[in-house]
Design an enzyme around this catalytic site. Structure first.
Site, short mmCIF file in Angstrom:
data_model
loop_
_atom_site.label_atom_id
_atom_site.label_comp_id
_atom_site.label_asym_id
_atom_site.label_seq_id
_atom_site.Cartn_x
_atom_site.Cartn_y
_atom_site.Cartn_z
CG ASP A 142 12.54 -12.72 -18.72
OD1 ASP A 142 13.22 -12.46 -17.71
OD2 ASP A 142 12.85 -12.35 -19.86
CD GLU A 380 23.78 -15.38 -30.41
OE1 GLU A 380 22.70 -15.71 -29.88
OE2 GLU A 380 23.90 -14.36 -31.13
CG ASP A 500 8.71 -22.18 22.88
OD1 ASP A 500 9.39 -21.70 23.80
OD2 ASP A 500 8.69 -21.71 21.72
CG ASP A 502 9.34 -15.44 23.66
OD1 ASP A 502 8.92 -14.30 23.49
OD2 ASP A 502 9.70 -15.90 24.78
#
Ligand code: ADQ
Length: 736
Positions: A142, A380, A500, A502
């Site tokens: 929570d 319920e 490589d 970028d």
């Protein structure tokens, strides 16, 4: 044996102090019930606040609490009254709760609340850390503990961590109001599995992650620093049989009937915590409207409002209570008679058997939250409709998570008093057979997907994510691997290094032309090139001019456009494949159409390919258009010798004969290299990884699946490794 550690703000045991003695009462909340019914793991330990501020407790009391809750499988996390004030009543209930329920006007943005929230999450983390054993499953619950998964992860990278949010996750438009949004998302993403009640909340969460952080979700999964994280919906159920059984107790129902359900009257119930999100005030307004619109029901119905006291230290809750009580007074004053009270009001928590009896005798449950993560009361109530001769009707707000599972209820908009009034009439007039039928369908679902199933499913999914993480993708290039790599580098007489550009040597930027190499990078490359043993090749999708401009001064081999052109050390570019570009004129109008339809998109033309970029576009639109464009191009290119590829915010259409794998193959097979190192970040580099011999070190930069053996998370990590290589002493020139 693995254990389950559950962490929530409150313990499932209520501790009460009378005079000087303490008593301990287990509270049978939903989560506790679900977990209690799990078969595995057998050993469980629950951490949470015991409910009394630590500065009001003597050390003897604290000791007693620790011992008392231990009998219920719990460990207390003590909080001071200042922490409870600023963390719980402050950030949790004045900031997150209203904002996540779309009450932005109630949201307080206070730096000191945020500091307290962080501090308490850290405090939980400190308390839990020494208790974690290898293989334990940690389940954080929570909105009070959203930073905790990240904090635990930082200390225990291998831990099994699940997080479940019991309240809605709001849309990005709401979340973006929060100054600390990024920290919260990063905190939650410390978990391996993130669960919500509903798919809509999953969608909102992923969309916020996509916009706020740098992670890119794919089908509810994302890679967070090299770790697979799954996000999914687990709608929480109830202990169906416990409710159904309890509702069958005639002695209790008789008593409730006598008090609240006089003969000849129909009874409507409203049951919630007293909270502004539950829509109690609007519900009363709608009931008032109902009595006004349909006077024939006066003296024939009554509404029982049960409100559990909640968060009484937060002002708006007290104001709401006063408003509700005033409204009830108004309705009773307006319509009540000597023999009839239109609304009766209970401001308290009810014992379980009384609550279920109330559900059972009611004709209608009017549950109209303005926002609700799930709403268990609705479930319920349905579970308690076991009397075939008296099936009640559920009226439920479409704003409750439960509405998507309880579609046979009468679903209403809680702001629409007109439709609530007519729903009440429909419910009161509904034939018995239809009421039975609707309830049966809902009960069938509730019986199957109980709270035990919910908890079991969640933990099973957590297990699956962990398994998947282990088979998913490259291993981290850290520690021992790094040491081995550097020592093999050092020892090798000849080395081939394929890089490589970028996403590997520099990070992505919005404007491709802005990604020029910085002086540090050029310096590192120069040092590496100074070592005679090194053959270094930059192999990029960039065009020849750009590479010449950026690296022209270095004496090294460059490969442009994924292998279409190669420049040797003397500086001359040679085409590697014959251009065949007629297809471009067929494809270009389609790409242009998608540029027009996607603000921020543009086309880049390369000798052998056309690239549609959408890095600067709004992310959701970019995503949608990418898929649409890919579909359209697939159909168009079926008979052409070209391929369509999706990369990092691009769609590239290119000549199939050109790829980085084919481009580097002649280099790899030129000699027996004792050391080969290849690094890249996207799909075009996978072609290189695929053609490497066994002894090569292949390294993927960033998240996502890959053929590479190893992974480094960021460009920074990779450049640091490259610098470490450059810092190693050059090999002396071999003697002629
Ligand atoms: P809540 O906001 O508390 O929970 P809800 O899901 O309806 O809302 O749960 C309330 C619980 O309290 C129910 O189990 C109910 O039986 C009990 N209760 C209500 N009134 C009572 C009374 N007068 N006496 C005794 N018990 C009473 C949060 C989220 C929800 C989410 C749950 C579970 O806000 O959206 O459904 O967590 O995840």
């Amino acid at each position: 044996m693995s254990r389950l550690l559950i962490i929530s703000n409150r313990l499932p045991v209520s501790v009460t102090r009378q005079a000087d003695s303490l008593s301990f009462q287990p509270s049978v909340g939903g989560v506790a019930t679900g977990i209690a019914s799990l078969e595995e793991p057998k050993q469980r330990l629950w951490f949470g606040w015991p409910g009394i501020a630590s500065d009001r407790l003597s050390s003897e009391h604290k000791h007693q609490i620790a011992e008392g809750v231990q009998e219920h499988g719990c460990k207390p996390v003590f909080l001071t009254s200042a922490e409870v004030r600023d963390f719980y009543f402050g950030f949790a209930n004045r900031t997150i709760w209203p904002l996540f329920h779309y009450f932005s006007h109630y949201t307080v943005f206070d730096e000191s609340y945020w500091r307290a929230y962080k501090k308490v999450n850290e405090h939980f983390c400190r308390e839990i850390m020494p208790q974690i054993k290898l293989g334990d499953k940690i389940w954080v619950h929570d909105y009070q503990l959203m930073l905790l998964p990240g904090m635990l992860r930082a200390k225990r990278p291998e831990a099994h961590i699940g997080f479940f949010l019991h309240i809605p996750f709001p849309s990005f438009e709401l979340l973006r109001l929060l100054p600390w949004r990024r920290e919260l998302l990063e905190g939650i993403l410390g978990a391996d599995l993130v669960g919500f009640h509903e798919y809509e909340y999953v969608r909102h969460f992923l969309s916020s992650v996509y916009r706020i952080s740098d992670y890119e979700p794919h089908l509810s999964q994302l890679m967070v620093q090299n770790r697979l994280v799954r996000v999914d919906a687990f709608p929480m159920g109830i202990d169906y049989h416990r409710f159904a059984e309890s509702s069958r107790r005639p002695e209790v129902t008789k008593e409730i009937k006598k008090i609240h359900h006089p003969a000849g009257q129909r009874m409507i119930i409203s049951v919630d915590r007293l909270d502004y999100t539950k829509g109690i005030l609007k519900r009363l307004e709608a009931y008032d409207w109902f009595l006004r619109q349909y006077p024939e029901y006066r003296e024939k119905v009554s509404l029982v409002v049960v409100a559990v006291p909640s968060r009484t230290k937060v002002d708006v809750y007290n104001e709401l209570r006063e408003q509700i009580e005033r409204m009830i007074g108004h309705i009773n004053g307006e319509y009540g008679t000597l023999d009839w009270t239109p609304v009766s009001y209970l401001y308290r928590s009810l014992p379980f058997e009384k609550l279920t009896a109330l559900y059972a005798v009611a004709d209608v449950a009017l549950i109209t939250p303005l926002r609700d993560g799930m709403n268990l009361v609705a479930k319920e109530f349905v579970a308690c409709q076991q009397d075939k001769n008296h099936p009640g009707v559920l009226i439920l707000s479409e704003m409750a998570g439960a509405a998507s599972e309880l579609a046979e209820a009468i679903v209403i908009n809680p702001h629409d008093k007109e439709s609530i009034a007519s729903a009440l009439r429909q419910a009161l007039e509904m034939p018995q057979a239809e009421r039975l039928k609707r309830n049966r369908m809902m009960q069938e679902r509730l019986r199957r997907y109980t709270v035990a199933r919910w908890a079991g499913d969640f933990l099973q999914s957590l297990e699956q994510v962990k398994t998947k993480q282990h088979i998913h993708g490259p291993a981290p290039l850290t520690g021992a691997v790094r040491k081995k790599l550097l020592s093999e580098y050092s020892a090798a007489e000849q080395r081939l290094i394929l890089l490589d550009y970028d996403g590997t040597l520099v990070s992505y930027v919005k404007q491709p032309e802005d990604a020029m190499p910085d002086t540090t990078l050029l310096g590192t490359l120069q040092s590496l090139l100074a070592d005679q043993a090194n053959t270094i090749i930059i192999i990029s999708g960039r065009d020849r001019d750009t590479l010449t401009q950026w690296f022209g001064n270095l004496k090294m081999t460059l490969i442009a456009e994924h292998g279409a052109y190669m420049r040797d050390e003397s500086g001359v570019w040679n085409a590697q494949v014959k251009p065949d570009n007629e297809w471009k004129e067929i494809i270009r109008p389609m790409l242009e159409l998608y540029v027009d339809r996607t603000p921020g998109a543009f086309i880049e033309e390369k000798t052998f390919s056309l690239v549609w970029h959408c890095r600067k576009s709004e992310p959701d639109l970019a995503n949608l258009r990418t898929q649409e464009l890919k579909d359209a191009l697939m159909a168009m290119t079926a008979n052409l010798n070209i391929g369509v590829f999706e990369g990092a915010k691009i769609v590239e259409v290119k000549h199939i004969g050109v790829n980085k794998g084919q481009a580097v193959l002649p280099w790899v097979s030129r000699q027996q290299w004792p050391f080969i190192f290849v690094a890249g970040d996207d799909y075009t580099d996978e072609d290189m990884f695929a053609v490497m011999p066994e002894n090569a070190f292949t390294c993927k930069i960033g998240p996502g699946p890959s053929r590479a053996q190893y992974r480094l998370n960021t460009v920074g990590d990779f450049r640091e490794l490259l610098t470490a290589m450059a810092d190693l002493k050059p090999k002396p020139k071999p003697q002629q």
